[in-house]
Design an enzyme around this catalytic site. Structure first.
Site, PDB file in Angstrom:
ATOM      1  N   CYS A 182     -15.780 -30.566  -2.525  1.00 47.50           N
ATOM      2  CA  CYS A 182     -15.490 -31.185  -3.823  1.00 47.50           C
ATOM      3  C   CYS A 182     -15.675 -32.702  -3.806  1.00 47.50           C
ATOM      4  O   CYS A 182     -16.398 -33.267  -4.635  1.00 47.50           O
ATOM      5  CB  CYS A 182     -14.095 -30.798  -4.295  1.00 47.50           C
ATOM      6  SG  CYS A 182     -12.704 -31.523  -3.397  1.00 47.50           S
ATOM      7  N   HIS A 211      -8.226 -31.723  -5.072  1.00 47.07           N
ATOM      8  CA  HIS A 211      -9.491 -31.272  -5.661  1.00 47.07           C
ATOM      9  C   HIS A 211      -9.969 -32.282  -6.693  1.00 47.07           C
ATOM     10  O   HIS A 211      -9.167 -32.909  -7.390  1.00 47.07           O
ATOM     11  CB  HIS A 211      -9.336 -29.900  -6.314  1.00 47.07           C
ATOM     12  CG  HIS A 211     -10.648 -29.294  -6.714  1.00 47.07           C
ATOM     13  ND1 HIS A 211     -11.587 -28.874  -5.800  1.00 47.07           N
ATOM     14  CD2 HIS A 211     -11.202 -29.063  -7.936  1.00 47.07           C
ATOM     15  CE1 HIS A 211     -12.645 -28.395  -6.434  1.00 47.07           C
ATOM     16  NE2 HIS A 211     -12.444 -28.507  -7.741  1.00 47.07           N
ATOM     17  N   HIS A 252     -18.258 -29.151 -10.461  1.00 50.18           N
ATOM     18  CA  HIS A 252     -17.483 -29.310  -9.215  1.00 50.18           C
ATOM     19  C   HIS A 252     -17.970 -28.326  -8.166  1.00 50.18           C
ATOM     20  O   HIS A 252     -18.580 -27.298  -8.471  1.00 50.18           O
ATOM     21  CB  HIS A 252     -15.981 -29.114  -9.485  1.00 50.18           C
ATOM     22  CG  HIS A 252     -15.586 -27.690  -9.796  1.00 50.18           C
ATOM     23  ND1 HIS A 252     -14.402 -27.142  -9.384  1.00 50.18           N
ATOM     24  CD2 HIS A 252     -16.233 -26.704 -10.486  1.00 50.18           C
ATOM     25  CE1 HIS A 252     -14.317 -25.894  -9.796  1.00 50.18           C
ATOM     26  NE2 HIS A 252     -15.399 -25.595 -10.465  1.00 50.18           N
TER      27      HIS A 252
END
Length: 303
Positions: free
Chosen positions: A218, A266, A278
């Protein structure tokens, strides 16, 4: 009537497996982001250790030179230079000669003391620089061993999650990776370069610790996207939050970063019209999702 056979257990549904994967991944991703931060710190410490070693080398040579000089003085003294001066003084016992020879002996002694003192100072400087280097090398070795053990465990956990995903979805993975235009609008400038790059990575695999060009995690995706625009970001979601300007939901524009979960483990990139790109997790490629699909922590703007 009694049942003679064992009770059959129903296989978990796709929804149940998905929820289990979410739980497992949300426990695992913070470890991956911690690994990224640790690896980044190790790189910085190695650079520091290398710079320190480069400074110690010349100092060591200075110590060797000073010791050689003192050794030469000792050899000359051993061979009798002091005794020769004393014999000369005794052979010419006039008051002026005595005073002059005593001055020469005193100067010689002071030169010896100065050389020895210089050696001691150099030695102390060397020790002061070497001690923290030795401690740093020890810390690096310990951290690297811990990192290797953590890496092996993360690989095992990711393989298990991947197997679960394949059991739930098969190799095809279900939904469209690009359900809307990406980006929704082209903002131009640095943000335009970053968001266009991020959209172009859709479909590439998730690999923890990766920052391209063939795979991403990420924070590796957002790092690589903004690097294309000349902006340096750390490879860690929480650290990216700290180095980006905070913006509100109503001010979001393509290229901004969206951070999730209370521990900031994240991050994804906003691409407009409520959509995000993402690198989600193992077994799932880089893809788009709705910004509100997950517990948003905050928003940040690099640059």
């Amino acid at each position: 009537m009694t049942g003679g056979a064992g009770v059959a257990h129903a296989e978990p549904s796709v929804a149940e497996i998905e929820r289990q994967i979410d739980r497992e991944w949300n426990a695992l991703e913070p470890l991956i982001e911690q690994h990224n931060a640790t690896r980044q710190a190790l790189t910085a410490k190695r650079r520091e250790a290398g710079a320190l070693a480069a400074r110690i080398g010349p100092l060591s040579r200075q110590v060797d030179q000073a010791m050689s000089k003192v050794g030469g003085l000792a050899v000359r003294a051993y061979k009798g230079e002091n005794a020769s001066a004393l014999n000369a003084m005794l052979a010419n016992p006039t008051p002026a000669t005595v005073v002059h020879q005593l001055e020469l002996l005193d100067q010689f002694a002071r030169r010896q003391q100065a050389d020895i003192r210089h050696v001691v100072e150099l030695r102390d400087q060397l020790s002061a620089r070497k001690a923290p280097l030795d401690r740093l090398i020890t810390q690096l070795s310990q951290a690297e061993r811990q990192l290797d053990a953590k890496r092996r465990q993360i690989d095992v956990d990711i393989a298990r999650l991947q197997k679960m995903r394949l059991e739930a979805y098969g190799n095809g993975a279900g939904t469209s990776l690009r359900p809307a235009p990406c980006p929704a609008v082209y903002p131009g400038g640095a943000a335009g370069k970053a968001v266009t790059f991020a959209c172009a990575q859709i479909g590439k695999p998730y690999v923890w610790g990766a920052e391209g060009p063939n795979a991403y995690d990420c924070s590796g995706l957002t790092l690589a996207a903004w690097a294309r625009a000349g902006v340096v970001l750390p490879h860690n979601a929480a650290q990216q939050r700290r180095v980006t300007a905070r913006v509100g939901r109503s001010d979001l524009r393509p290229g901004d970063l969206v951070f999730y979960y209370s521990d900031l483990h994240h991050v994804g990139m906003y691409v407009g019209n409520g959509w995000l790109v993402h690198a989600s997790r193992a077994g799932a490629p880089v893809k788009m999702k709705r910004v509100d699909d997950g517990p948003v922590h905050s928003y940040g703007r690099p640059g």
